[in-house]
Design a protein around this motif. Structure first.
Motif, PDB file in Angstrom:
ATOM      1  N   GLY B  36       0.805  -1.228   0.000  1.00 40.42           N
ATOM      2  CA  GLY B  36       0.000   0.000   0.000  1.00 40.42           C
ATOM      3  C   GLY B  36       0.830   1.267   0.000  1.00 40.42           C
ATOM      4  O   GLY B  36       0.293   2.358  -0.185  1.00 40.42           O
ATOM      5  N   GLU B  37       2.132   1.132   0.200  1.00 40.31           N
ATOM      6  CA  GLU B  37       2.968   2.327   0.283  1.00 40.31           C
ATOM      7  C   GLU B  37       3.568   2.709  -1.070  1.00 40.31           C
ATOM      8  O   GLU B  37       3.671   1.900  -1.991  1.00 40.31           O
ATOM      9  CB  GLU B  37       4.094   2.113   1.301  1.00 40.31           C
ATOM     10  CG  GLU B  37       3.610   2.181   2.754  1.00 40.31           C
ATOM     11  CD  GLU B  37       4.767   2.185   3.755  1.00 40.31           C
ATOM     12  OE1 GLU B  37       4.580   2.722   4.853  1.00 40.31           O
ATOM     13  OE2 GLU B  37       5.863   1.660   3.422  1.00 40.31           O
ATOM     14  N   VAL B  38       3.972   3.960  -1.125  1.00 43.19           N
ATOM     15  CA  VAL B  38       4.598   4.486  -2.323  1.00 43.19           C
ATOM     16  C   VAL B  38       5.803   5.324  -1.890  1.00 43.19           C
ATOM     17  O   VAL B  38       5.774   5.979  -0.848  1.00 43.19           O
ATOM     18  CB  VAL B  38       3.569   5.284  -3.172  1.00 43.19           C
ATOM     19  CG1 VAL B  38       2.907   6.378  -2.343  1.00 43.19           C
ATOM     20  CG2 VAL B  38       4.182   5.878  -4.418  1.00 43.19           C
ATOM     21  N   ARG B  39       6.883   5.218  -2.671  1.00 38.82           N
ATOM     22  CA  ARG B  39       8.092   5.993  -2.323  1.00 38.82           C
ATOM     23  C   ARG B  39       8.361   7.016  -3.417  1.00 38.82           C
ATOM     24  O   ARG B  39       8.326   6.700  -4.617  1.00 38.82           O
ATOM     25  CB  ARG B  39       9.285   5.064  -2.169  1.00 38.82           C
ATOM     26  CG  ARG B  39      10.580   5.824  -1.856  1.00 38.82           C
ATOM     27  CD  ARG B  39      11.547   4.980  -1.076  1.00 38.82           C
ATOM     28  NE  ARG B  39      11.011   4.650   0.241  1.00 38.82           N
ATOM     29  CZ  ARG B  39      11.345   3.560   0.938  1.00 38.82           C
ATOM     30  NH1 ARG B  39      12.191   2.684   0.439  1.00 38.82           N
ATOM     31  NH2 ARG B  39      10.821   3.345   2.124  1.00 38.82           N
ATOM     32  N   VAL B  40       8.626   8.233  -2.970  1.00 40.21           N
ATOM     33  CA  VAL B  40       8.830   9.351  -3.893  1.00 40.21           C
ATOM     34  C   VAL B  40      10.226   9.928  -3.714  1.00 40.21           C
ATOM     35  O   VAL B  40      10.685  10.140  -2.584  1.00 40.21           O
ATOM     36  CB  VAL B  40       7.775  10.457  -3.626  1.00 40.21           C
ATOM     37  CG1 VAL B  40       8.024  11.663  -4.529  1.00 40.21           C
ATOM     38  CG2 VAL B  40       6.363   9.918  -3.808  1.00 40.21           C
ATOM     39  N   ARG B  41      10.899  10.164  -4.821  1.00 43.83           N
ATOM     40  CA  ARG B  41      12.137  10.942  -4.790  1.00 43.83           C
ATOM     41  C   ARG B  41      11.728  12.389  -4.977  1.00 43.83           C
ATOM     42  O   ARG B  41      11.173  12.756  -6.021  1.00 43.83           O
ATOM     43  CB  ARG B  41      13.068  10.484  -5.932  1.00 43.83           C
ATOM     44  CG  ARG B  41      14.396  11.242  -6.024  1.00 43.83           C
ATOM     45  CD  ARG B  41      15.219  11.015  -4.769  1.00 43.83           C
ATOM     46  NE  ARG B  41      16.610  11.440  -4.923  1.00 43.83           N
ATOM     47  CZ  ARG B  41      17.102  12.541  -4.366  1.00 43.83           C
ATOM     48  NH1 ARG B  41      16.334  13.337  -3.629  1.00 43.83           N
ATOM     49  NH2 ARG B  41      18.394  12.827  -4.519  1.00 43.83           N
ATOM     50  N   ASN B  42      11.954  13.199  -3.985  1.00 46.52           N
ATOM     51  CA  ASN B  42      11.579  14.604  -4.086  1.00 46.52           C
ATOM     52  C   ASN B  42      12.541  15.345  -5.002  1.00 46.52           C
ATOM     53  O   ASN B  42      13.755  15.255  -4.820  1.00 46.52           O
ATOM     54  CB  ASN B  42      11.566  15.244  -2.694  1.00 46.52           C
ATOM     55  CG  ASN B  42      10.500  14.631  -1.799  1.00 46.52           C
ATOM     56  OD1 ASN B  42       9.409  14.307  -2.263  1.00 46.52           O
ATOM     57  ND2 ASN B  42      10.808  14.467  -0.522  1.00 46.52           N
ATOM     58  N   HIS B  43      11.999  16.060  -5.972  1.00 45.50           N
ATOM     59  CA  HIS B  43      12.825  16.880  -6.862  1.00 45.50           C
ATOM     60  C   HIS B  43      12.928  18.316  -6.363  1.00 45.50           C
ATOM     61  O   HIS B  43      13.961  18.950  -6.488  1.00 45.50           O
ATOM     62  CB  HIS B  43      12.242  16.883  -8.280  1.00 45.50           C
ATOM     63  CG  HIS B  43      12.371  15.583  -8.992  1.00 45.50           C
ATOM     64  ND1 HIS B  43      12.359  15.469 -10.351  1.00 45.50           N
ATOM     65  CD2 HIS B  43      12.530  14.312  -8.525  1.00 45.50           C
ATOM     66  CE1 HIS B  43      12.500  14.199 -10.713  1.00 45.50           C
ATOM     67  NE2 HIS B  43      12.590  13.483  -9.613  1.00 45.50           N
ATOM     68  N   TYR B  44      11.825  18.810  -5.842  1.00 45.49           N
ATOM     69  CA  TYR B  44      11.787  20.190  -5.359  1.00 45.49           C
ATOM     70  C   TYR B  44      11.182  20.236  -3.967  1.00 45.49           C
ATOM     71  O   TYR B  44      10.186  19.559  -3.679  1.00 45.49           O
ATOM     72  CB  TYR B  44      10.931  21.090  -6.265  1.00 45.49           C
ATOM     73  CG  TYR B  44      11.530  21.306  -7.628  1.00 45.49           C
ATOM     74  CD1 TYR B  44      12.494  22.289  -7.830  1.00 45.49           C
ATOM     75  CD2 TYR B  44      11.116  20.537  -8.716  1.00 45.49           C
ATOM     76  CE1 TYR B  44      13.037  22.507  -9.086  1.00 45.49           C
ATOM     77  CE2 TYR B  44      11.659  20.746  -9.970  1.00 45.49           C
ATOM     78  CZ  TYR B  44      12.620  21.729 -10.153  1.00 45.49           C
ATOM     79  OH  TYR B  44      13.147  21.942 -11.382  1.00 45.49           O
ATOM     80  N   LEU B  45      11.762  21.093  -3.167  1.00 43.95           N
ATOM     81  CA  LEU B  45      11.241  21.379  -1.838  1.00 43.95           C
ATOM     82  C   LEU B  45      10.787  22.832  -1.848  1.00 43.95           C
ATOM     83  O   LEU B  45      11.513  23.712  -2.324  1.00 43.95           O
ATOM     84  CB  LEU B  45      12.378  21.162  -0.839  1.00 43.95           C
ATOM     85  CG  LEU B  45      12.247  21.646   0.575  1.00 43.95           C
ATOM     86  CD1 LEU B  45      11.046  20.989   1.240  1.00 43.95           C
ATOM     87  CD2 LEU B  45      13.535  21.286   1.339  1.00 43.95           C
ATOM     88  N   SER B  46       9.578  23.069  -1.375  1.00 49.08           N
ATOM     89  CA  SER B  46       9.027  24.421  -1.326  1.00 49.08           C
ATOM     90  C   SER B  46       9.383  25.079   0.001  1.00 49.08           C
ATOM     91  O   SER B  46       9.199  24.484   1.065  1.00 49.08           O
ATOM     92  CB  SER B  46       7.501  24.336  -1.457  1.00 49.08           C
ATOM     93  OG  SER B  46       6.927  25.607  -1.315  1.00 49.08           O
ATOM     94  N   LEU B  47       9.903  26.307  -0.054  1.00 43.51           N
ATOM     95  CA  LEU B  47      10.159  27.049   1.187  1.00 43.51           C
ATOM     96  C   LEU B  47       9.164  28.205   1.249  1.00 43.51           C
ATOM     97  O   LEU B  47       9.047  28.979   0.305  1.00 43.51           O
ATOM     98  CB  LEU B  47      11.591  27.584   1.205  1.00 43.51           C
ATOM     99  CG  LEU B  47      12.678  26.499   1.195  1.00 43.51           C
ATOM    100  CD1 LEU B  47      14.070  27.146   1.240  1.00 43.51           C
ATOM    101  CD2 LEU B  47      12.512  25.545   2.378  1.00 43.51           C
ATOM    102  N   ASP B  48       8.436  28.293   2.348  1.00 43.54           N
ATOM    103  CA  ASP B  48       7.359  29.274   2.456  1.00 43.54           C
ATOM    104  C   ASP B  48       7.408  29.974   3.805  1.00 43.54           C
ATOM    105  O   ASP B  48       7.767  29.367   4.813  1.00 43.54           O
ATOM    106  CB  ASP B  48       6.009  28.566   2.296  1.00 43.54           C
ATOM    107  CG  ASP B  48       5.896  27.867   0.953  1.00 43.54           C
ATOM    108  OD1 ASP B  48       5.586  28.551  -0.026  1.00 43.54           O
ATOM    109  OD2 ASP B  48       6.156  26.641   0.896  1.00 43.54           O
ATOM    110  N   PRO B  49       6.976  31.242   3.815  1.00 44.64           N
ATOM    111  CA  PRO B  49       7.032  32.010   5.060  1.00 44.64           C
ATOM    112  C   PRO B  49       6.271  31.381   6.219  1.00 44.64           C
ATOM    113  O   PRO B  49       6.664  31.528   7.375  1.00 44.64           O
ATOM    114  CB  PRO B  49       6.409  33.354   4.666  1.00 44.64           C
ATOM    115  CG  PRO B  49       6.704  33.494   3.205  1.00 44.64           C
ATOM    116  CD  PRO B  49       6.590  32.091   2.667  1.00 44.64           C
TER     117      PRO B  49
END
Lengths: 332, 332
Positions: B36-49
């Motif tokens: 049931g699980e899924v693994r993601v390689r993150n390409h972008y990380l969002s930085l927010d105030p």
């Protein structure tokens, strides 16, 4: 028939606090009535905080009170002479004749009222502009649900007393802020609020916190300053603040809001309003309020000064919270 | 398949300004996927105030970021392994995996996106949370009419840039506030705002006054402080202020609002909001924004830091306005 009308003019603008020197009593001959006109002997003059704002020559929702003209204000009285088919001598009427003993009008803006079950002066209080103001802010902005907590500043005053009682009728918890133990006792014992915080006692925030154990969902703001800062710090998520008055800033020294970021963190709605821009709600509001007054389910209190010459002093006292309930001047 | 996941944890809370010491980079072994699980390689990380607010342990709309856990944040990436029928390797997805290279999930909160016409990173910007935020505040709170003036702070940023461009599309005059001549030039020349005030130039109120000759009807507030004070002083009657961010107060020193009585005198509506409480508008907002981006009618700009280890520095820089456009960290 008196031939002289006594009037109070605004003759100068306040530098800081307003003073009696800003006003001048004059006597003016009464001209004979023209066709279509009606003459009213004013019985009561309404004194309201908004008048202080009009004394300043600053950008606001209404034009400043012009200098050397009769000071603005709501009045209740009796028609003494009429050349207008819509009015006859003896009619009780409410109008905006301002600080003078007689008013002359073409009938526009003059409203006949029935004082059989509701006293004439109440049409300047709970069944008039202050009542409609409280009704609008509570019902159209705060819209409290049963069990929510509503905080009202100047709670013993003409507007605040209506707000808290209507909040109670809606099933909410009503908490007042007022100045002095006597006013607070009245707010709880006579008006039926659940609690009242005496801002003169020196523990405003702590006392408000104790009086609002589940936080605050609605705030009806008549004053601004410390009371608003304390209430803001108690607001629950999605709270509503109806901004109706800002007495704290009327003397020209801006009173900051200490923690405005709470508007974001608590996702608050803050809405300023003035009741004369919402004339559509007056009929329904005043009908409801008149019924409640006639049934003695809505309590109110009046501070009555006697004689036109005492209006300035009474007005300045009201701005300092010396009145206890709706401030009126009885002219006859 | 990498067997180690690099992550950044929040390890202490800021005393005043946040610093890189509040964060710690750790390496954690990747456990095998469960059914049931899924693994993601993150390409972008969002930085927010908003993340700065979460670093504090204070009453706010969301629980504080827990210490010694992966720092919160939106991410865009690619599925690298899946034991969940709804996802397959190669799917592009947006999620909330936070500051780490890999994310593992049961699929909840993970959204497949199509990067054929819209770049993957845009789903963290104009077609993601910042875009929806701008859309909501502009359309649901400010609701500008053609010819009205809308002021937007942090105008070159991820949210502000959307607000101003949507305001222009609605026929309003868009005026930005940004820090520095370069950002202001971008706001006017590339984003198409009518004017932009450089708050670093030292004449904020005068410059804003010149840029808003008919006053201000709508304010989209991302910052608070001096910019909000100046905008408030320019508000027309019945103006609307959408309070979306309050960067000025994040470091714990309360930034007061200087003239709150204007809320009354101008009968303003001030509404704080956070977009995650208005999920109902996301589909319509993101569809509209995605179409505009694909048609190149909505411009945006990204500030890209490279490598997870540089996220804290990039985040702190963004809080000081050193970014220029949406701040991202590219992880791959």
């Amino acid at each position: 028939m008196a031939e002289v009308n006594r009037q109070i003019l605004l003759v100068s603008r306040p530098q800081g606090a307003a003073s009696t020197d800003n006003f001048k009593l004059v006597e003016t001959p009464l001209a004979p009535l023209a066709d279509g006109e009606v003459r009213v002997r004013n019985h009561y003059l309404s004194l309201d905080p908004y008048m202080r704002g009009r004394m300043n020559d600053t950008k606001s929702y209404a034009a400043p009170q012009p200098l050397n003209e009769v000071m603005i204000g709501g009045t209740a009285g009796e028609v003494v002479e009429s050349k207008n088919a819509a009015f006859k001598a003896g009619d009780k009427v409410v109008g905006m004749f301002g600080w003078q003993e007689f008013g002359t009008s073409d009938g526009k803006g003059l409203q006949k009222v029935d004082d059989t079950h509701v006293p004439l002066s109440a049409y300047l209080g709970p069944v008039g502009m202050p009542g409609a103001t409280g009704w609008y802010g509570l019902n159209r902005i705060i819209a409290p649900k049963a069990g929510e907590t509503v905080v009202v500043s100047a709670a013993s005053g003409a507007v605040g007393s209506v707000v808290g009682q209507l909040a109670k009728l809606a099933g909410a918890r009503a908490v007042g802020i007022a100045g002095g133990a006597e006013k607070c006792r009245y707010v709880v014992e006579t008006l039926g609020f659940d609690a009242c915080v005496d801002y003169k006692a020196g523990n405003l925030y702590q006392d408000l916190k104790a009086a609002t154990p589940t936080g605050v969902d609605g705030c009806f703001e008549n004053v601004g300053g410390d009371g608003l800062d304390a209430t803001l710090a108690r607001m629950n998520a999605f709270g509503r603040i109806a901004v109706c008055g800002y007495i704290a800033g009327y003397d020209g020294v801006p009173v900051p809001l200490k923690h405005p970021s709470l508007i974001l963190t608590q996702r608050l709605l803050v809405q300023g309003f003035i009741i004369t821009e919402h004339l559509d709600v007056w009929p329904v509001a005043l009908k409801e309020l008149g019924t409640l007054v006639a049934q003695k389910k809505l309590h109110y209190r009046e501070s009555i000064a006697h004689g036109l010459e005492n209006a300035p002093e009474a007005f300045l006292g009201m701005l300092k919270g010396r009145n206890f309930g709706k401030q009126l001047v009885k002219l006859i």
